[in-house]
Design an enzyme around this catalytic site. Structure first.
Site, PDB file in Angstrom:
ATOM      1  N   ASP A 103     -42.364  21.890   3.658  1.00  0.00           N
ATOM      2  CA  ASP A 103     -42.906  21.015   4.516  1.00  0.00           C
ATOM      3  C   ASP A 103     -42.573  21.743   6.191  1.00  0.00           C
ATOM      4  O   ASP A 103     -41.490  21.698   6.408  1.00  0.00           O
ATOM      5  CB  ASP A 103     -42.248  19.917   4.612  1.00  0.00           C
ATOM      6  CG  ASP A 103     -42.960  18.792   5.781  1.00  0.00           C
ATOM      7  OD1 ASP A 103     -43.776  19.125   6.580  1.00  0.00           O
ATOM      8  OD2 ASP A 103     -42.173  17.867   5.952  1.00  0.00           O
ATOM      9  N   ASP A 288     -49.013  21.903   9.632  1.00  0.00           N
ATOM     10  CA  ASP A 288     -48.151  21.139   8.828  1.00  0.00           C
ATOM     11  C   ASP A 288     -48.410  21.518   7.290  1.00  0.00           C
ATOM     12  O   ASP A 288     -49.361  20.831   6.704  1.00  0.00           O
ATOM     13  CB  ASP A 288     -48.077  19.573   9.113  1.00  0.00           C
ATOM     14  CG  ASP A 288     -47.143  18.862   8.448  1.00  0.00           C
ATOM     15  OD1 ASP A 288     -46.348  19.635   7.422  1.00  0.00           O
ATOM     16  OD2 ASP A 288     -46.839  17.882   8.803  1.00  0.00           O
TER      17      ASP A 288
END
Length: 403
Positions: A103, A288
């Site tokens: 992430d 992201d």
């Protein structure tokens, strides 16, 4: 091979797979982490007939409460309800295996702990880190809380050996003792490995990738992310130390990060049919890898959705009649002087559990107040189309058309 501590509901491991750890092959110039594509938590809830509209409302309320935050309870924009890709890492000596989301929207590593309270049922169906089984474990004990759009996790920090892509580092990470039932009960991943910057990390922890960089084993101070569009093949791959030409065509185009300590860049507009509809004066966007959808301010999304003829089915979730999909227009995101265009095939989700007449769009409303926002988020729906390189040495992000 070592195993992670088996959850107390042993039978449920059949659903989540083995906890045995195996290192990937050393490919020379690159270190690779193979990724598996999984049904998202939202898809799993829909499969079970759960109305997810309330979860969307909860996410919306969360973003309204965002503020500057503090070091003990940082804000992470990633909404793991829709996360689809995970890879394996090892923690401890011998290594205990965990499936984690890589992430770029956060910077901490955390996994569930054997010290997780029995009251938190979500821990029962995940691999649990057992410090008593590791000869390299070092106690830390500092408590932490990380708030996500889809819940918050709490626990304490520990130190152990962490192996990622065949590289082993001494790492401070989070042992989670409070893991909320929703959404993590149905998560196919155990934890999260943040690939963000040190400034984003809770507790002043040095991120995993920074420890890897300090070893000098990578050819370049970059990592790249590939998400396959074919769910029947390799789900994807994280490449440490470079980018793999087999996953892209043409050259990379780079955009410098606009905010120190974050994978955030400037966007110069979002257009449909050559007309710029939103972000005309420029806006911020976070790339992201932990997010699945493309998100933007609610007012901008509604204007965009009106242009597409989409309807809001639940809070910030948009659908169209499936027979409209072939005629939907392209959407272009203008980054660094170039237009990155998604066709309807790229931004319409294939939902095997939903209404056959309605197709969900991979675009969500996301209202984040200053100083964090307003901000757009480009997640997997964008990265599947454009292979993405994150360059720490030059503080930039590169995009190339994925194969």
């Amino acid at each position: 091979m070592a195993r992670c501590r088996m959850p107390r509901w042993g039978l449920l491991l059949v659903l989540w797979g083995s906890c045995t750890f195996g290192l990937p092959a050393d490919t020379g110039a690159f270190r690779r982490i193979f990724l598996k594509k999984m049904p998202s938590i939202r898809e799993s809830l829909k499969e079970r007939g759960v109305d997810v509209a309330g979860l969307g409302a909860e996410w919306n309320q969360f973003t309204k409460r965002l503020s500057s935050g503090n070091s003990t309870s940082p804000v992470v924009l990633t909404n793991y309800l829709d996360t689809q890709y995970y890879g394996e890492i090892g923690i401890g000596t011998p290594p205990q295996t965990f499936k984690v989301v890589f992430d770029t929207g956060s910077a901490n590593l955390w996994v569930p702990s054997t010290r997780c309270s029995p009251l938190y049922t979500a821990c029962e169906i995940h691999c649990l880190y057992d410090s008593s089984e590791s000869s390299s474990y070092m106690e830390n004990g500092t408590t932490f809380t990380i708030r996500y759009g889809s819940g918050k996790v709490k626990g304490f920090l520990s130190q152990d050996m962490v192996t990622v892509g065949g590289i082993t580092v001494t790492q401070t990470f989070g042992e989670v003792t409070e893991l909320p039932l929703i959404p993590f009960m149905l998560a196919k991943f155990d934890g999260v490995l943040g690939m963000g910057f040190p400034a984003q990390a809770v507790g002043g922890v040095t991120p995993v990738f920074d420890h890897i960089l300090s070893q000098g084993v990578l050819k370049e101070e970059v990592f790249s992310v590939y998400y396959s569009r074919n769910s029947h093949l390799l789900g994807g791959e994280v490449v440490l130390g470079g980018s793999d030409p087999q996953y892209y065509q043409g050259n990379f185009h780079y955009v410098s990060i606009s905010k120190t300590g974050s994978w955030q860049i400037k966007m110069k507009g979002v257009s449909v049919r050559s007309a710029t509809l939103v972000c005309e004066e420029g806006c911020m966007v976070v790339v992201d890898t932990g997010a699945s959808y493309i998100s933007g301010p609610t007012s901008s999304l509604r204007l965009l959705m009106d242009t597409l003829g989409a309807q809001e089915l639940s809070t910030n979730e948009y659908v169209v009649n499936c027979n409209q999909v072939p005629t939907l227009p392209d959407i272009s995101f203008h980054l660094g002087g170039r237009a990155y265009t998604l066709t309807s095939k790229d931004y319409v989700l294939q939902d095997p559990y939903g209404n056959e007449d309605l197709c969900t769009l991979a675009l969500h409303g996301l209202d984040v107040p200053p100083p964090t926002g307003p901000v757009w988020v480009l997640g997997a729906s964008f990265i599947r189309k454009f292979y993405t390189e994150f360059d720490r040495h030059n503080n930039r992000i590169g995009f190339a058309l994925a194969r």
